[in-house]
Design an enzyme around this catalytic site. Sequence first.
Site, short mmCIF file in Angstrom:
data_model
loop_
_atom_site.label_atom_id
_atom_site.label_comp_id
_atom_site.label_asym_id
_atom_site.label_seq_id
_atom_site.Cartn_x
_atom_site.Cartn_y
_atom_site.Cartn_z
N SER A 199 -2.55 -7.94 2.48
CA SER A 199 -2.90 -7.87 3.91
C SER A 199 -3.36 -9.24 4.43
CB SER A 199 -4.04 -6.87 4.14
OG SER A 199 -3.64 -5.59 3.77
N LYS A 220 -16.24 -7.84 5.59
CA LYS A 220 -14.96 -8.54 5.48
C LYS A 220 -14.45 -8.96 6.85
CE LYS A 220 -12.33 -7.32 1.32
NZ LYS A 220 -11.05 -6.71 0.89
N ARG A 244 -2.09 -5.99 -8.46
CA ARG A 244 -1.06 -6.94 -8.08
C ARG A 244 -0.88 -7.97 -9.18
NH1 ARG A 244 -3.54 -7.32 -2.19
NH2 ARG A 244 -5.27 -6.82 -3.54
N HIS A 284 0.84 -1.20 0.00
CA HIS A 284 0.00 0.00 0.00
C HIS A 284 0.88 1.26 0.00
CE1 HIS A 284 -3.06 -2.68 2.24
NE2 HIS A 284 -3.60 -2.42 1.06
P1 ADP Z 1 -9.44 -4.16 -1.04
O1 ADP Z 1 -10.19 -4.71 0.10
O2 ADP Z 1 -10.19 -3.14 -1.84
O3 ADP Z 1 -8.73 -5.18 -1.89
P2 ADP Z 1 -6.94 -3.53 0.11
O4 ADP Z 1 -6.72 -2.79 1.37
O5 ADP Z 1 -6.63 -4.97 0.11
O6 ADP Z 1 -8.40 -3.27 -0.34
O7 ADP Z 1 -6.14 -2.82 -1.06
C1 ADP Z 1 -6.39 -1.51 -1.45
C2 ADP Z 1 -5.80 -1.27 -2.81
O8 ADP Z 1 -4.40 -1.47 -2.73
C3 ADP Z 1 -6.29 -2.21 -3.90
O9 ADP Z 1 -6.35 -1.47 -5.11
C4 ADP Z 1 -5.24 -3.26 -3.97
O10 ADP Z 1 -5.17 -3.85 -5.25
C5 ADP Z 1 -4.01 -2.41 -3.70
N1 ADP Z 1 -2.88 -3.20 -3.18
C6 ADP Z 1 -2.79 -3.87 -2.02
N2 ADP Z 1 -1.60 -4.48 -1.90
C7 ADP Z 1 -0.90 -4.18 -3.03
C8 ADP Z 1 0.41 -4.50 -3.53
N3 ADP Z 1 1.24 -5.30 -2.85
N4 ADP Z 1 0.77 -4.01 -4.74
C9 ADP Z 1 -0.07 -3.22 -5.44
N5 ADP Z 1 -1.31 -2.87 -5.03
C10 ADP Z 1 -1.72 -3.34 -3.85
#
Ligand code: ADP
Length: 163
Positions: A133, A41, A95, A17
């Site tokens: 995460s 979630k 990702r 992030h």
């Molecule tokens: P969500 O529940 O919407 O997936 P997240 O908190 O998991 O929310 O992620 C928020 C955003 O950050 C999303 O667009 C996700 O694809 C991006 N993201 C999370 N981890 C990574 C990473 N390692 N590389 C690139 N983008 C990421």
Amino acid sequence: MRIGLYPGTFDPVTLGHIDIITRACALVDRLVIGVAINRDKGPLFPLEERVEMIESECAALGDRTGTEIVVHPFENLLIDCARDVGATMILRGLRAVADFEYEFQMVGMNRALDASVETVFLMADARRQAIASKLVKEIARLGGDVSSFVTPGVRDRLVAKFD
Ligand code: ADP
């Protein structure tokens, strides 16, 4: 003034992030990090703690880049949240191919709701692309070392959670 919205659950915020946030700072004057309440979630960290972690990890980044970083919890439709904060751009991280299908649909639906908001996709540095995460929580729960995936502050909170 260019305002971007980077939404997510951030349960907890990872180096993936932070990589995306750093790249987003180069594109906007104000970056609103939208923290989805996301009760469905069943987040490990309550909203207040997720917000606190992002705020403390991003304070220095805002100073360094000159971009104003604002953390904004939201529970309504993403596109309404974008309107509320005055964002003309939604930023998302990509990702793997697995993210694509869902994101593709989201763009289509959001565009139908409001065509004036553009979605922009960013990719993290290769070393941070695999960080998620969900997996970080699983590793911490099983007693593994998460130092390569999160900041020391977040790692300490994860350790405390599973102590
Ligand atoms: P969500 O529940 O919407 O997936 P997240 O908190 O998991 O929310 O992620 C928020 C955003 O950050 C999303 O667009 C996700 O694809 C991006 N993201 C999370 N981890 C990574 C990473 N390692 N590389 C690139 N983008 C990421």
